[in-house]
Design a protein around this motif. Structure first.
Motif, short mmCIF file in Angstrom:
data_model
loop_
_atom_site.label_atom_id
_atom_site.label_comp_id
_atom_site.label_asym_id
_atom_site.label_seq_id
_atom_site.Cartn_x
_atom_site.Cartn_y
_atom_site.Cartn_z
N SER A 48 10.61 84.62 52.33
CA SER A 48 10.73 84.13 53.71
C SER A 48 9.64 83.13 54.05
O SER A 48 8.62 83.03 53.38
CB SER A 48 10.67 85.31 54.69
OG SER A 48 9.38 85.90 54.68
N THR A 49 9.88 82.41 55.13
CA THR A 49 8.90 81.48 55.66
C THR A 49 8.22 82.11 56.86
O THR A 49 8.61 83.19 57.30
CB THR A 49 9.58 80.17 56.12
OG1 THR A 49 10.38 80.46 57.28
CG2 THR A 49 10.45 79.60 55.03
N GLY B 5 16.56 80.12 59.78
CA GLY B 5 15.73 79.23 58.96
C GLY B 5 14.52 79.92 58.37
O GLY B 5 13.50 79.27 58.09
N ARG B 6 14.61 81.23 58.15
CA ARG B 6 13.45 82.00 57.69
C ARG B 6 13.51 82.37 56.22
O ARG B 6 12.57 82.97 55.70
CB ARG B 6 13.32 83.28 58.53
CG ARG B 6 13.08 83.07 60.00
CD ARG B 6 11.70 82.56 60.31
NE ARG B 6 10.64 83.39 59.75
CZ ARG B 6 10.19 84.53 60.30
NH1 ARG B 6 10.73 84.96 61.42
NH2 ARG B 6 9.22 85.20 59.73
N LEU B 7 14.61 82.09 55.51
CA LEU B 7 14.70 82.50 54.11
C LEU B 7 14.41 81.34 53.18
O LEU B 7 14.84 80.21 53.42
CB LEU B 7 16.09 83.06 53.78
CG LEU B 7 16.40 84.50 54.17
CD1 LEU B 7 17.68 84.94 53.49
CD2 LEU B 7 15.27 85.45 53.83
N ARG B 8 13.70 81.64 52.09
CA ARG B 8 13.44 80.67 51.03
C ARG B 8 14.46 80.78 49.91
O ARG B 8 14.55 79.90 49.06
CB ARG B 8 12.06 80.92 50.40
CG ARG B 8 10.86 80.82 51.33
CD ARG B 8 9.61 81.21 50.56
NE ARG B 8 8.45 81.29 51.42
CZ ARG B 8 7.58 80.30 51.64
NH1 ARG B 8 7.80 79.13 51.04
NH2 ARG B 8 6.55 80.45 52.42
N THR B 9 15.18 81.90 49.84
CA THR B 9 16.09 82.17 48.73
C THR B 9 17.39 82.72 49.28
O THR B 9 17.40 83.30 50.39
CB THR B 9 15.43 83.18 47.76
OG1 THR B 9 16.23 83.33 46.59
CG2 THR B 9 15.24 84.54 48.41
N PRO B 10 18.52 82.52 48.61
CA PRO B 10 19.80 83.02 49.12
C PRO B 10 19.75 84.52 49.42
O PRO B 10 19.05 85.29 48.75
CB PRO B 10 20.77 82.71 47.98
CG PRO B 10 20.18 81.50 47.32
CD PRO B 10 18.69 81.72 47.38
N ALA B 11 20.53 84.94 50.41
CA ALA B 11 20.48 86.32 50.89
C ALA B 11 20.80 87.33 49.80
O ALA B 11 20.16 88.38 49.71
CB ALA B 11 21.43 86.50 52.08
#
Length: 234
Positions: free
Chosen positions: A184-185, A135-141
């Protein structure tokens, strides 16, 4: 005709690497490499074909060295921290081996991408997928990987092109922090902003295929698409 051994090939590559480090690509002529490796020119041509084939092999040799350095970094358990360390090791490799780095990244050759380069990319994607699952990404990998590679490479090439006395010692770290903050968050997101919605969508997307659920293959593919759209919109 004497047999060409693995040690002969390695000796040629090491000779070419030394010439590259001291004189750049112009110094890596087939004649100079053959002389430095103490082999006859036909041996070199039999192994690599021509100068471009030799440079391709030297590029692959450089990527293998880069990948070996990457693999020495033990995971910390925090994918974002590992991404930061990976960024720093990338820059360090470029500044330590500038001629290799320029050959690897300064002359794009997508049609001749070494296997080690693809493996290095997969290491980056693995860290980003771990971050997404947490749950740490703001955008697709995949989008995050493109952003990281473009900026990490750009910073490194910029630093290589700048005389060492004129380099900004904080440029890489500042750029790294800006990029990682953008994708990332924090470690424990508690807000309900769009960024957190994106991270939750990507976390579900990253773990969907690894968990039992009642959805069909078609429904799963559709849910993947929806989650990716939510993340992209957010």
């Amino acid at each position: 005709m004497p047999a060409v051994t693995a040690s002969t090939r390695e000796r040629i590559l090491n000779a070419a690497a030394d010439l590259l480090a001291t004189g750049g690509t112009e110094a890596v002529s087939t004649r100079a490499v053959a002389a430095a490796a103490n082999v006859q020119a036909p041996t070199l041509y039999r192994l690599f074909g021509d100068k471009q084939g030799l440079l391709d092999a030297v590029t692959a040799h450089g990527f293998a060295s880069y990948l070996a350095a990457k693999k020495t970094l033990a995971p910390t358990g925090d994918a974002i921290a590992d991404l930061a360390r990976g960024w720093d090791s990338h820059v360090e490799f470029g500044l330590t081996h500038p001629a290799f780095y320029v050959l690897m990244y300064g002359v794009p050759q997508p049609e001749r991408r070494p296997a080690a380069a693809e493996e290095a990319h997969q290491l980056l994607m693995g860290l980003l997928e771990q971050a997404a699952a947490a749950g740490r990404l703001r955008t697709p990998a995949d989008a995050a990987a493109r952003l990281i590679l473009a900026t990490n490479t750009g910073v490194t090439l910029s630093l290589i092109a700048t005389p060492s006395a004129d380099r900004d010692p904080e440029l890489s770290a500042r750029t790294r922090d800006i990029v990682l903050a953008a994708i990332s968050t924090g470690p424990e997101p508690t807000d309900t902003t769009a960024a957190t919605l994106a991270s939750r969508a990507l976390a579900l997307d990253a773990t969907l295929d690894d968990n039992a659920h009642p959805l069909s293959t078609t429904e799963t593919a559709l849910l993947h698409e929806w989650l990716q759209r939510i993340a992209a919109h957010s």
